[in-house]
Design a protein around this motif. Structure first.
Motif, PDB file in Angstrom:
ATOM      1  N   LEU A 145     -15.130  31.950 -47.724  1.00 22.48           N
ATOM      2  CA  LEU A 145     -16.417  32.632 -47.884  1.00 22.48           C
ATOM      3  C   LEU A 145     -17.430  32.192 -46.838  1.00 22.48           C
ATOM      4  O   LEU A 145     -18.412  32.896 -46.588  1.00 22.48           O
ATOM      5  CB  LEU A 145     -16.981  32.383 -49.290  1.00 22.48           C
ATOM      6  CG  LEU A 145     -16.208  33.028 -50.442  1.00 22.48           C
ATOM      7  CD1 LEU A 145     -16.873  32.699 -51.780  1.00 22.48           C
ATOM      8  CD2 LEU A 145     -16.124  34.540 -50.256  1.00 22.48           C
ATOM      9  N   LEU A 146     -17.213  31.055 -46.221  1.00 23.61           N
ATOM     10  CA  LEU A 146     -18.098  30.605 -45.149  1.00 23.61           C
ATOM     11  C   LEU A 146     -17.375  30.777 -43.812  1.00 23.61           C
ATOM     12  O   LEU A 146     -17.575  31.757 -43.128  1.00 23.61           O
ATOM     13  CB  LEU A 146     -18.532  29.158 -45.393  1.00 23.61           C
ATOM     14  CG  LEU A 146     -19.493  28.969 -46.582  1.00 23.61           C
ATOM     15  CD1 LEU A 146     -19.760  27.500 -46.862  1.00 23.61           C
ATOM     16  CD2 LEU A 146     -20.808  29.701 -46.322  1.00 23.61           C
ATOM     17  N   THR A 147     -16.542  29.820 -43.455  1.00 21.34           N
ATOM     18  CA  THR A 147     -15.778  29.995 -42.215  1.00 21.34           C
ATOM     19  C   THR A 147     -14.540  29.127 -42.257  1.00 21.34           C
ATOM     20  O   THR A 147     -14.600  27.978 -42.648  1.00 21.34           O
ATOM     21  CB  THR A 147     -16.606  29.619 -40.971  1.00 21.34           C
ATOM     22  OG1 THR A 147     -15.761  29.695 -39.810  1.00 21.34           O
ATOM     23  CG2 THR A 147     -17.176  28.229 -41.067  1.00 21.34           C
ATOM     24  N   GLU A 148     -13.423  29.712 -41.888  1.00 18.94           N
ATOM     25  CA  GLU A 148     -12.184  28.953 -41.717  1.00 18.94           C
ATOM     26  C   GLU A 148     -11.494  29.425 -40.450  1.00 18.94           C
ATOM     27  O   GLU A 148     -10.331  29.792 -40.448  1.00 18.94           O
ATOM     28  CB  GLU A 148     -11.269  29.105 -42.937  1.00 18.94           C
ATOM     29  CG  GLU A 148     -11.712  28.242 -44.103  1.00 18.94           C
ATOM     30  CD  GLU A 148     -10.659  28.125 -45.179  1.00 18.94           C
ATOM     31  OE1 GLU A 148     -10.464  27.017 -45.682  1.00 18.94           O
ATOM     32  OE2 GLU A 148     -10.043  29.142 -45.522  1.00 18.94           O
ATOM     33  N   CYS A 149     -12.254  29.413 -39.361  1.00 22.02           N
ATOM     34  CA  CYS A 149     -11.698  29.842 -38.086  1.00 22.02           C
ATOM     35  C   CYS A 149     -10.506  28.952 -37.727  1.00 22.02           C
ATOM     36  O   CYS A 149     -10.479  27.770 -38.030  1.00 22.02           O
ATOM     37  CB  CYS A 149     -12.763  29.792 -37.000  1.00 22.02           C
ATOM     38  SG  CYS A 149     -13.509  28.180 -36.738  1.00 22.02           S
ATOM     39  N   GLY A 150      -9.533  29.566 -37.089  1.00 26.44           N
ATOM     40  CA  GLY A 150      -8.337  28.828 -36.722  1.00 26.44           C
ATOM     41  C   GLY A 150      -7.274  28.811 -37.795  1.00 26.44           C
ATOM     42  O   GLY A 150      -6.227  28.191 -37.620  1.00 26.44           O
ATOM     43  N   SER A 151      -7.507  29.506 -38.898  1.00 23.09           N
ATOM     44  CA  SER A 151      -6.542  29.556 -39.988  1.00 23.09           C
ATOM     45  C   SER A 151      -5.792  30.880 -39.980  1.00 23.09           C
ATOM     46  O   SER A 151      -6.199  31.851 -39.327  1.00 23.09           O
ATOM     47  CB  SER A 151      -7.254  29.404 -41.335  1.00 23.09           C
ATOM     48  OG  SER A 151      -8.048  30.543 -41.620  1.00 23.09           O
ATOM     49  N   SER A 152      -4.689  30.938 -40.739  1.00 22.21           N
ATOM     50  CA  SER A 152      -3.949  32.195 -40.839  1.00 22.21           C
ATOM     51  C   SER A 152      -4.780  33.259 -41.550  1.00 22.21           C
ATOM     52  O   SER A 152      -4.719  34.447 -41.196  1.00 22.21           O
ATOM     53  CB  SER A 152      -2.615  31.976 -41.551  1.00 22.21           C
ATOM     54  OG  SER A 152      -2.787  31.377 -42.817  1.00 22.21           O
ATOM     55  N   TYR A 153      -5.574  32.852 -42.549  1.00 24.97           N
ATOM     56  CA  TYR A 153      -6.437  33.812 -43.238  1.00 24.97           C
ATOM     57  C   TYR A 153      -7.434  34.425 -42.257  1.00 24.97           C
ATOM     58  O   TYR A 153      -7.626  35.648 -42.226  1.00 24.97           O
ATOM     59  CB  TYR A 153      -7.191  33.134 -44.373  1.00 24.97           C
ATOM     60  CG  TYR A 153      -8.216  34.038 -45.040  1.00 24.97           C
ATOM     61  CD1 TYR A 153      -7.858  34.871 -46.093  1.00 24.97           C
ATOM     62  CD2 TYR A 153      -9.536  34.072 -44.596  1.00 24.97           C
ATOM     63  CE1 TYR A 153      -8.778  35.714 -46.692  1.00 24.97           C
ATOM     64  CE2 TYR A 153     -10.462  34.914 -45.176  1.00 24.97           C
ATOM     65  CZ  TYR A 153     -10.082  35.731 -46.228  1.00 24.97           C
ATOM     66  OH  TYR A 153     -11.010  36.569 -46.811  1.00 24.97           O
ATOM     67  N   PHE A 154      -8.059  33.585 -41.442  1.00 20.87           N
ATOM     68  CA  PHE A 154      -9.073  34.077 -40.512  1.00 20.87           C
ATOM     69  C   PHE A 154      -8.448  34.969 -39.440  1.00 20.87           C
ATOM     70  O   PHE A 154      -9.073  35.932 -38.977  1.00 20.87           O
ATOM     71  CB  PHE A 154      -9.813  32.909 -39.861  1.00 20.87           C
ATOM     72  CG  PHE A 154     -11.087  33.302 -39.169  1.00 20.87           C
ATOM     73  CD1 PHE A 154     -12.267  33.409 -39.881  1.00 20.87           C
ATOM     74  CD2 PHE A 154     -11.101  33.563 -37.809  1.00 20.87           C
ATOM     75  CE1 PHE A 154     -13.447  33.783 -39.247  1.00 20.87           C
ATOM     76  CE2 PHE A 154     -12.277  33.931 -37.161  1.00 20.87           C
ATOM     77  CZ  PHE A 154     -13.452  34.046 -37.893  1.00 20.87           C
ATOM     78  N   ALA A 155      -7.214  34.674 -39.051  1.00 28.32           N
ATOM     79  CA  ALA A 155      -6.534  35.522 -38.066  1.00 28.32           C
ATOM     80  C   ALA A 155      -6.337  36.938 -38.618  1.00 28.32           C
ATOM     81  O   ALA A 155      -6.576  37.925 -37.922  1.00 28.32           O
ATOM     82  CB  ALA A 155      -5.189  34.903 -37.688  1.00 28.32           C
ATOM     83  N   VAL A 156      -5.901  37.023 -39.873  1.00 27.56           N
ATOM     84  CA  VAL A 156      -5.714  38.340 -40.498  1.00 27.56           C
ATOM     85  C   VAL A 156      -7.061  39.041 -40.670  1.00 27.56           C
ATOM     86  O   VAL A 156      -7.188  40.242 -40.413  1.00 27.56           O
ATOM     87  CB  VAL A 156      -4.987  38.205 -41.849  1.00 27.56           C
ATOM     88  CG1 VAL A 156      -4.861  39.570 -42.529  1.00 27.56           C
ATOM     89  CG2 VAL A 156      -3.611  37.588 -41.652  1.00 27.56           C
ATOM     90  N   LYS A 157      -8.057  38.289 -41.102  1.00 28.99           N
ATOM     91  CA  LYS A 157      -9.400  38.856 -41.236  1.00 28.99           C
ATOM     92  C   LYS A 157      -9.892  39.392 -39.885  1.00 28.99           C
ATOM     93  O   LYS A 157     -10.511  40.473 -39.819  1.00 28.99           O
ATOM     94  CB  LYS A 157     -10.363  37.809 -41.774  1.00 28.99           C
ATOM     95  CG  LYS A 157     -11.789  38.304 -41.963  1.00 28.99           C
ATOM     96  CD  LYS A 157     -12.688  37.181 -42.467  1.00 28.99           C
ATOM     97  CE  LYS A 157     -14.139  37.633 -42.565  1.00 28.99           C
ATOM     98  NZ  LYS A 157     -15.025  36.521 -43.020  1.00 28.99           N
ATOM     99  N   SER A 158      -9.620  38.662 -38.812  1.00 34.63           N
ATOM    100  CA  SER A 158     -10.026  39.109 -37.471  1.00 34.63           C
ATOM    101  C   SER A 158      -9.351  40.419 -37.101  1.00 34.63           C
ATOM    102  O   SER A 158      -9.980  41.319 -36.523  1.00 34.63           O
ATOM    103  CB  SER A 158      -9.678  38.033 -36.435  1.00 34.63           C
ATOM    104  OG  SER A 158     -10.401  36.842 -36.680  1.00 34.63           O
TER     105      SER A 158
END
Length: 303
Positions: A145-158
């Motif tokens: 909900l804040l930021t988890e850049c560099g994660s697999s979740y954030f890659a999919v979100k991107s």
């Protein structure tokens, strides 16, 4: 009677509980469900308690259980940590300490050998943890909900954000976007509301394998997403390196399937660190993160 520490790694997908002796041997272990309160807020405690009971009851009459060290993913979500520790002490009669999973992951890297180190933790979520002479600093790890850049979740979100932005700008989809929408059964961008809000974080993050596959096939958009992940992680490492005053004696290690298995991520991370003038020794071992809990107990003199 031989002494053992009970080491617990309560992660976002499973909880591993291991009884480890002074020779660093696992004498018994059990596995339970997700132990992260950020993934399963109310069930996570029971998912830790159940395998912990199994291990404790198996070893209590054969070994001297000196300490229980627990590392928890989503540690920052927990309230009344001392109350949880006291509750567990009341049941098992053994001193219990809770820390973040990033901390035990870090100790699985430095073991009992190094005084400086950095752990890059990037799987479903992400964080970077560093240590120098016992002082620990954690950056990232604030959750999706804040930021988890560099994660697999954030890659999919991107990827999802790229698809939405391109469509709203041009009414077209990239080749990567078309393939992804076909994979998840999306007929239009409106479907992403259901995809992002009705699936769990773990389910969404699992689609990072699609990005990796497309990157290996040469898709430039997929490659860019993975390289951006590596660059984002490098920035987090630089913050830890600078603020802890680390030196080139420090060791760097990696935990989490995304940074360890996805193409381009680790390579881009190390390339960017070189660009920052940061040169670290890479931990090459394959130590199970649960051993980090053992090494934390060892450095506290509990075994």
């Amino acid at each position: 009677m031989e002494k053992v520490v009970i080491a617990v790694d309560a992660g976002g997908t499973k909880t591993k509980v291991s009884a480890i002796n002074q020779n660093k041997e696992v004498v018994f272990e059990s596995v339970g469900g997700p132990g992260s309160p950020a993934v399963l807020r109310f069930q996570s405690y029971n998912n830790i308690l159940e395998p912990l009971r199994v291990v404790f009851n198996e070893v209590k009459d054969k070994y001297d259980v000196t300490f229980i060290q627990i590392g928890v993913s989503g540690f920052g979500v927990l309230e009344n940590i001392s109350e949880i520790e006291n509750k567990l002490y009341a049941e098992f009669g053994v001193e219990v300490k809770l820390n973040s999973d990033a901390d035990i992951g870090l100790y699985s890297i430095i073991e009992d050998k190094y005084d400086e180190g950095i752990l890059v933790l990037a799987g479903t979520g992400s964080a970077v943890s560093g240590i120098k002479n016992g002082k620990i600093m954690l950056v990232g790890g604030f959750g999706a909900l804040l930021t988890e850049c560099g994660s697999s979740y954030f890659a999919v979100k991107s990827l999802v954000m790229n698809i939405i932005n391109q469509y709203e700008e041009t009414l077209t989809y990239s080749e990567l976007g078309k393939e992804f929408m076909k994979l998840i059964g999306a007929e239009d961008v409106g479907y992403f509301r259901k995809f992002m809000y009705l699936n769990t974080k773990t389910e969404i993050a699992s689609y990072a394998k699609f990005i990796s596959k497309q990157a290996n096939l040469g898709n430039e958009e997929a490659i860019k997403i993975l390289k951006d992940s590596g660059r984002d992680l490098a920035v987090l490492v630089r913050r830890v390196y600078k603020n802890l005053g680390l030196t080139e004696k420090a060791i760097i290690g990696f935990r989490g399937s995304f940074v360890q298995k996805a193409p381009y991520v680790k390579e881009e991370l190390m390339k960017n660190l070189d660009g920052f003038g940061i040169h670290l020794n890479i931990f090459e071992g394959d130590q199970d993160p649960v051993f980090g809990a053992f090494y934390m107990a060892l450095r506290k003199g509990k075994i």
